[in-house]
Design a protein around this motif. Structure first.
Motif, PDB file in Angstrom:
ATOM      1  N   GLY A 145       0.607  -1.174   0.080  1.00  0.00           N
ATOM      2  CA  GLY A 145      -0.124  -0.294  -0.098  1.00  0.00           C
ATOM      3  C   GLY A 145       0.899   1.386   0.021  1.00  0.00           C
ATOM      4  O   GLY A 145       0.337   2.338  -0.179  1.00  0.00           O
ATOM      5  N   ASP A 146       2.222   1.208   0.278  1.00  0.00           N
ATOM      6  CA  ASP A 146       2.778   2.369   0.303  1.00  0.00           C
ATOM      7  C   ASP A 146       3.068   2.965  -0.961  1.00  0.00           C
ATOM      8  O   ASP A 146       3.103   4.314  -1.286  1.00  0.00           O
ATOM      9  N   THR A 147       3.089   2.493  -1.967  1.00  0.00           N
ATOM     10  CA  THR A 147       3.002   2.932  -3.357  1.00  0.00           C
ATOM     11  C   THR A 147       1.995   3.608  -3.881  1.00  0.00           C
ATOM     12  O   THR A 147       1.786   4.274  -4.699  1.00  0.00           O
ATOM     13  N   LEU A 148       0.705   3.609  -2.825  1.00  0.00           N
ATOM     14  CA  LEU A 148      -0.403   4.463  -3.314  1.00  0.00           C
ATOM     15  C   LEU A 148      -0.312   5.558  -2.665  1.00  0.00           C
ATOM     16  O   LEU A 148      -1.232   6.641  -2.843  1.00  0.00           O
ATOM     17  N   CYS A 149       0.713   5.897  -1.860  1.00  0.00           N
ATOM     18  CA  CYS A 149       0.642   7.255  -1.188  1.00  0.00           C
ATOM     19  C   CYS A 149       1.429   8.204  -1.986  1.00  0.00           C
ATOM     20  O   CYS A 149       2.682   8.659  -1.351  1.00  0.00           O
ATOM     21  N   ILE A 150       1.342   8.694  -3.194  1.00  0.00           N
ATOM     22  CA  ILE A 150       2.014   9.248  -3.952  1.00  0.00           C
ATOM     23  C   ILE A 150       2.243  10.961  -3.658  1.00  0.00           C
ATOM     24  O   ILE A 150       3.359  11.581  -4.097  1.00  0.00           O
ATOM     25  N   GLU A 151       1.283  11.302  -2.544  1.00  0.00           N
ATOM     26  CA  GLU A 151       1.693  12.646  -2.128  1.00  0.00           C
ATOM     27  C   GLU A 151       2.510  12.870  -1.364  1.00  0.00           C
ATOM     28  O   GLU A 151       3.088  14.075  -1.134  1.00  0.00           O
ATOM     29  N   ASP A 152       3.092  11.784  -0.547  1.00  0.00           N
ATOM     30  CA  ASP A 152       4.139  11.818   0.362  1.00  0.00           C
ATOM     31  C   ASP A 152       5.497  11.636  -0.207  1.00  0.00           C
ATOM     32  O   ASP A 152       6.176  10.668  -0.480  1.00  0.00           O
ATOM     33  N   GLU A 153       5.915  12.645  -1.258  1.00  0.00           N
ATOM     34  CA  GLU A 153       7.064  12.767  -2.282  1.00  0.00           C
ATOM     35  C   GLU A 153       8.374  12.595  -1.157  1.00  0.00           C
ATOM     36  O   GLU A 153       9.355  11.995  -1.867  1.00  0.00           O
ATOM     37  N   ASP A 154       8.365  12.744   0.001  1.00  0.00           N
ATOM     38  CA  ASP A 154       9.922  12.524   0.738  1.00  0.00           C
ATOM     39  C   ASP A 154      10.037  11.085   0.861  1.00  0.00           C
ATOM     40  O   ASP A 154      11.021  10.627   0.754  1.00  0.00           O
ATOM     41  N   TYR A 155       8.860  10.449   1.141  1.00  0.00           N
ATOM     42  CA  TYR A 155       8.984   8.988   1.388  1.00  0.00           C
ATOM     43  C   TYR A 155       9.353   8.330   0.045  1.00  0.00           C
ATOM     44  O   TYR A 155       9.988   7.567   0.023  1.00  0.00           O
ATOM     45  N   LEU A 156       8.477   8.796  -1.063  1.00  0.00           N
ATOM     46  CA  LEU A 156       8.829   8.193  -2.116  1.00  0.00           C
ATOM     47  C   LEU A 156      10.190   8.360  -2.476  1.00  0.00           C
ATOM     48  O   LEU A 156      10.739   7.260  -3.246  1.00  0.00           O
ATOM     49  N   ARG A 157      10.878   9.470  -2.516  1.00  0.00           N
ATOM     50  CA  ARG A 157      12.280   9.759  -2.696  1.00  0.00           C
ATOM     51  C   ARG A 157      13.304   8.512  -1.750  1.00  0.00           C
ATOM     52  O   ARG A 157      14.191   8.004  -2.343  1.00  0.00           O
ATOM     53  N   TYR A 158      12.859   8.397  -0.595  1.00  0.00           N
ATOM     54  CA  TYR A 158      13.482   7.638   0.347  1.00  0.00           C
ATOM     55  C   TYR A 158      13.503   6.246  -0.195  1.00  0.00           C
ATOM     56  O   TYR A 158      14.400   5.497  -0.083  1.00  0.00           O
ATOM     57  N   ARG A 159      12.030   5.832  -0.652  1.00  0.00           N
ATOM     58  CA  ARG A 159      11.983   4.581  -1.037  1.00  0.00           C
ATOM     59  C   ARG A 159      12.759   4.135  -2.260  1.00  0.00           C
ATOM     60  O   ARG A 159      13.278   3.239  -2.382  1.00  0.00           O
ATOM     61  N   LYS A 160      12.823   5.091  -3.214  1.00  0.00           N
ATOM     62  CA  LYS A 160      13.788   4.779  -4.473  1.00  0.00           C
ATOM     63  C   LYS A 160      15.109   4.577  -4.019  1.00  0.00           C
ATOM     64  O   LYS A 160      15.885   3.720  -4.644  1.00  0.00           O
ATOM     65  N   ARG A 161      15.695   5.484  -3.138  1.00  0.00           N
ATOM     66  CA  ARG A 161      16.973   5.278  -2.665  1.00  0.00           C
ATOM     67  C   ARG A 161      17.187   4.067  -2.009  1.00  0.00           C
ATOM     68  O   ARG A 161      18.169   3.294  -2.292  1.00  0.00           O
ATOM     69  N   VAL A 162      16.284   3.669  -1.148  1.00  0.00           N
ATOM     70  CA  VAL A 162      16.892   2.443  -0.307  1.00  0.00           C
ATOM     71  C   VAL A 162      16.596   0.956  -0.831  1.00  0.00           C
ATOM     72  O   VAL A 162      16.810   0.170  -0.625  1.00  0.00           O
ATOM     73  N   HIS A 163      15.875   1.341  -2.074  1.00  0.00           N
ATOM     74  CA  HIS A 163      15.228   0.150  -3.012  1.00  0.00           C
ATOM     75  C   HIS A 163      16.604  -0.316  -3.840  1.00  0.00           C
ATOM     76  O   HIS A 163      16.351  -1.129  -4.620  1.00  0.00           O
ATOM     77  N   SER A 164      17.567   0.746  -4.041  1.00  0.00           N
ATOM     78  CA  SER A 164      18.605   0.467  -5.059  1.00  0.00           C
ATOM     79  C   SER A 164      19.221  -0.602  -4.463  1.00  0.00           C
ATOM     80  O   SER A 164      19.738  -0.875  -3.484  1.00  0.00           O
ATOM     81  N   ARG A 165      19.737  -1.655  -5.538  1.00  0.00           N
ATOM     82  CA  ARG A 165      20.548  -2.513  -5.347  1.00  0.00           C
ATOM     83  C   ARG A 165      21.829  -2.444  -4.933  1.00  0.00           C
ATOM     84  O   ARG A 165      22.403  -3.139  -4.197  1.00  0.00           O
ATOM     85  N   PHE A 166      22.496  -1.261  -5.244  1.00  0.00           N
ATOM     86  CA  PHE A 166      23.658  -0.899  -4.729  1.00  0.00           C
ATOM     87  C   PHE A 166      23.787  -0.358  -3.197  1.00  0.00           C
ATOM     88  O   PHE A 166      24.513  -0.802  -2.676  1.00  0.00           O
ATOM     89  N   ILE A 167      22.716   0.654  -2.913  1.00  0.00           N
ATOM     90  CA  ILE A 167      22.604   0.935  -1.492  1.00  0.00           C
ATOM     91  C   ILE A 167      22.406  -0.392  -0.652  1.00  0.00           C
ATOM     92  O   ILE A 167      22.961  -0.604   0.553  1.00  0.00           O
TER      93      ILE A 167
END
Length: 245
Positions: free
Chosen positions: A115-137
């Motif tokens: 359900g977190d991918t449905l919360c697209i108004e939370d831009e700070d979280y989406l940026r964090y999510r993209k970063r921590v889902h990076s295979r390199f990170i």
């Protein structure tokens, strides 16, 4: 014929009441069902499959006993346990599903997700999510010793709690347009998710079709279970006073 859905248990060694309720649920209610789906945030924090603490071993054993009995268990990771990997699945017998999965729920195509991918108004979280889902990170994180990963996880958890208190209610909830868009994209009129901790059944319109979005509850004050049969689904609670024998 019964299928059960749970999410947002946030299991931790510090909350024995939640753990006891969960273990009772696994040993009693989940034993004679068609399938169990866990839609993310099973754990308060997951720092790697190599964490072999006695608490986690107890949880993994509960799942292994259930899957060994013939009950299939499926898992979609959440924002707290997205680092769960193949070793955990092997040790528990669980099947890891894609973050957006359509299942056949007694003849009804149903989209399930955390359900977190449905919360697209939370831009700070989406940026964090993209970063921590990076295979390199993630590779860098797993290079750290387990004890240091624990400290990093605790710091992230405290920071997340602080940030969430500063966000508005609308930002923390799903974006209605994104719900409709995703359901239309997946060609479904039924959706089940967790993440927002706001259990409810929402009746909505998806491109002129009547649709249903069911939100699972968290386990902070009592157990929360969605019970589905061929006749329909019902959100139910489970009392923390029930413990394993």
């Amino acid at each position: 014929m019964t299928t059960l859905f749970i999410a947002d248990l946030h299991l931790s060694a510090e909350r024995r009441d939640i753990t006891d309720c969960f273990l009772h649920f696994m040993q009693q209610e989940a034993r004679n069902i068609d399938a169990l789906y866990v839609l993310g945030d099973l754990f308060e924090m997951w720092i790697g499959d190599d964490d072999d603490s006695p608490f986690l071993q107890q949880i993994k054993q509960a799942f292994k006993q259930l899957t060994d009995s013939g009950v299939p268990c499926y898992f979609i990771y959440g924002n707290r346990d997205f680092l769960i990997g193949s070793r955990f699945c092997q040790e528990t017998g669980m099947t890891l599903l894609p973050e957006h999965t359509v299942i056949d729920l007694y003849g009804t195509p149903t989209l399930i997700l955390h359900g977190d991918t449905l919360c697209i108004e939370d831009e700070d979280y989406l940026r964090y999510r993209k970063r921590v889902h990076s295979r390199f990170i993630q590779w860098l994180f797993f290079c750290l010793p387990l004890t240091y990963r624990q400290k990093v996880g605790d710091k992230i958890r405290r920071g997340s709690s602080k940030n969430n208190k500063e966000k508005t209610t609308s930002i923390m909830d799903v974006t209605p347009d994104e719900v409709v868009r995703l359901m239309a994209e997946q060609n479904v009129v039924d959706m089940i998710h967790g993440h927002t901790h706001r259990p409810d059944v929402h009746h909505i319109d998806v491109n002129g079709k009547a649709a249903t979005r069911t939100v699972l509850g968290d386990w902070y004050h009592h157990g929360s279970v969605l019970v589905c049969t061929p006749d329909g689904c019902k959100l139910e609670t489970r009392d923390f006073s029930k413990k394993t024998q």
